[in-house]
Design a protein around this motif. Structure first.
Motif, PDB file in Angstrom:
ATOM      1  N   ALA A  52       3.936   7.618   1.711  1.00 50.04           N
ATOM      2  CA  ALA A  52       4.464   8.523   0.357  1.00 50.04           C
ATOM      3  C   ALA A  52       3.984   7.748  -0.920  1.00 50.04           C
ATOM      4  CB  ALA A  52       5.780   8.717   0.385  1.00 50.04           C
ATOM      5  N   HIS A  53       3.555   8.579  -1.903  1.00 52.16           N
ATOM      6  CA  HIS A  53       3.352   7.750  -3.232  1.00 52.16           C
ATOM      7  C   HIS A  53       4.403   7.909  -4.069  1.00 52.16           C
ATOM      8  CE1 HIS A  53      -1.347   9.420  -2.819  1.00 52.16           C
ATOM      9  NE2 HIS A  53      -0.841   8.452  -1.779  1.00 52.16           N
ATOM     10  N   GLU A  54       5.469   6.748  -3.585  1.00 48.61           N
ATOM     11  CA  GLU A  54       6.598   6.535  -4.413  1.00 48.61           C
ATOM     12  C   GLU A  54       6.700   5.210  -4.661  1.00 48.61           C
ATOM     13  OE1 GLU A  54       9.407   8.120  -1.666  1.00 48.61           O
ATOM     14  OE2 GLU A  54       8.952  10.063  -1.831  1.00 48.61           O
ATOM     15  N   TRP A  59       3.795   1.959  -3.915  1.00 49.59           N
ATOM     16  CA  TRP A  59       2.629   2.603  -4.521  1.00 49.59           C
ATOM     17  C   TRP A  59       2.603   2.389  -5.942  1.00 49.59           C
ATOM     18  CZ3 TRP A  59       2.531   7.087  -7.892  1.00 49.59           C
ATOM     19  CH2 TRP A  59       1.373   7.712  -7.926  1.00 49.59           C
ATOM     20  N   ALA A  60       1.384   1.681  -6.263  1.00 49.73           N
ATOM     21  CA  ALA A  60       1.043   1.414  -7.733  1.00 49.73           C
ATOM     22  C   ALA A  60       0.243   2.533  -8.508  1.00 49.73           C
ATOM     23  CB  ALA A  60       0.468  -0.104  -7.604  1.00 49.73           C
ATOM     24  N   VAL A 107       4.718  -1.428 -13.359  1.00 52.37           N
ATOM     25  CA  VAL A 107       6.059  -0.966 -12.943  1.00 52.37           C
ATOM     26  C   VAL A 107       6.045  -1.220 -11.226  1.00 52.37           C
ATOM     27  CG1 VAL A 107       7.136   1.100 -12.577  1.00 52.37           C
ATOM     28  CG2 VAL A 107       5.745   1.016 -14.803  1.00 52.37           C
ATOM     29  N   ALA A 108       5.037  -1.033 -10.776  1.00 53.83           N
ATOM     30  CA  ALA A 108       5.130  -1.395  -9.026  1.00 53.83           C
ATOM     31  C   ALA A 108       5.668  -2.813  -8.851  1.00 53.83           C
ATOM     32  CB  ALA A 108       3.934  -1.146  -8.490  1.00 53.83           C
ATOM     33  N   LEU A 109       5.180  -3.741  -9.697  1.00 56.70           N
ATOM     34  CA  LEU A 109       5.280  -5.240  -9.512  1.00 56.70           C
ATOM     35  C   LEU A 109       6.804  -5.570 -10.010  1.00 56.70           C
ATOM     36  CD1 LEU A 109       2.154  -7.296 -10.580  1.00 56.70           C
ATOM     37  CD2 LEU A 109       3.133  -6.725  -8.252  1.00 56.70           C
ATOM     38  N   ARG A 110       7.215  -4.964 -10.993  1.00 56.79           N
ATOM     39  CA  ARG A 110       8.710  -5.098 -11.232  1.00 56.79           C
ATOM     40  C   ARG A 110       9.816  -4.440 -10.273  1.00 56.79           C
ATOM     41  NH1 ARG A 110       8.340  -7.571 -15.889  1.00 56.79           N
ATOM     42  NH2 ARG A 110       6.979  -6.743 -17.655  1.00 56.79           N
ATOM     43  N   PHE A 111       9.310  -3.444  -9.478  1.00 59.05           N
ATOM     44  CA  PHE A 111      10.084  -2.946  -8.763  1.00 59.05           C
ATOM     45  C   PHE A 111      10.482  -3.918  -7.464  1.00 59.05           C
ATOM     46  CE2 PHE A 111      11.280  -0.007  -5.081  1.00 59.05           C
ATOM     47  CZ  PHE A 111      12.103   0.792  -5.873  1.00 59.05           C
ATOM     48  N   LEU A 112       9.275  -4.872  -7.319  1.00 59.92           N
ATOM     49  CA  LEU A 112       9.678  -5.701  -6.144  1.00 59.92           C
ATOM     50  C   LEU A 112      10.586  -6.474  -6.267  1.00 59.92           C
ATOM     51  CD1 LEU A 112       5.746  -6.297  -5.167  1.00 59.92           C
ATOM     52  CD2 LEU A 112       7.631  -4.943  -4.019  1.00 59.92           C
TER      53      LEU A 112
END
Length: 149
Positions: A52-54, A59-60, A107-112
């Motif tokens: 999924a693109h989430e 997903w970045a 945003v995707a990196l911060r979510f990690l």
């Protein structure tokens, strides 16, 4: 569909000042074939076309690459020019000149969370669903993760 998985890419140390922006850079992208779409995932080596693109899947983002396609010109029409162009030449570069692509993935990196390195997975798919004979559609010379502090 082609899947590319990077080696681990280093991030600034978690205890340090951090970064305010992160860009994924693809250098020397060959766009001599048909157009294609890139789906970029961070921290998810198992990403595939069903992922999924989430943000929860890593997903970045998605990027379209409008490529040259087949060459219909005369002999030499699609050959890259040799040697340096005149410094006063204001014409755009040849359409087959490899491109440099950039995608912001902050945003995707911060979510990690607090991680010191990350693996990037790129899924490349032919833009024309009826034309899937090209397995290696994504060809590039270098992948970089650039952070700004």
């Amino acid at each position: 569909m082609q899947q590319y998985t990077s080696d681990p890419l280093r991030l600034p140390p978690a205890g340090g000042p951090g970064f305010y922006r992160a860009d994924l850079e693809l250098l020397g992208v060959d766009k001599s074939g048909p157009s294609f779409v890139l789906d970029v995932f961070v921290g998810n080596e198992g990403a595939d076309e069903a992922t999924a693109h989430e943000i929860t899947t890593g997903w970045a983002g998605t990027m379209a690459v409008f490529a040259h396609g087949d060459c219909w010109g005369g002999v030499g029409h699609c050959d890259l020019p040799r040697g340096p162009l005149d410094r006063f030449d204001r014409r755009p570069p040849h359409p087959l000149t490899p491109a440099n692509l950039s995608m912001e993935i902050t945003v995707a990196l911060r979510f990690l969370g607090a991680v010191d390195e990350v693996v990037v997975t790129i899924l490349a798919q032919e833009a024309d669903p009826d034309r899937s004979e090209r397995a290696q559609i994504l060809r590039f010379s270098e992948l970089m993760l650039v952070t700004y502090d």
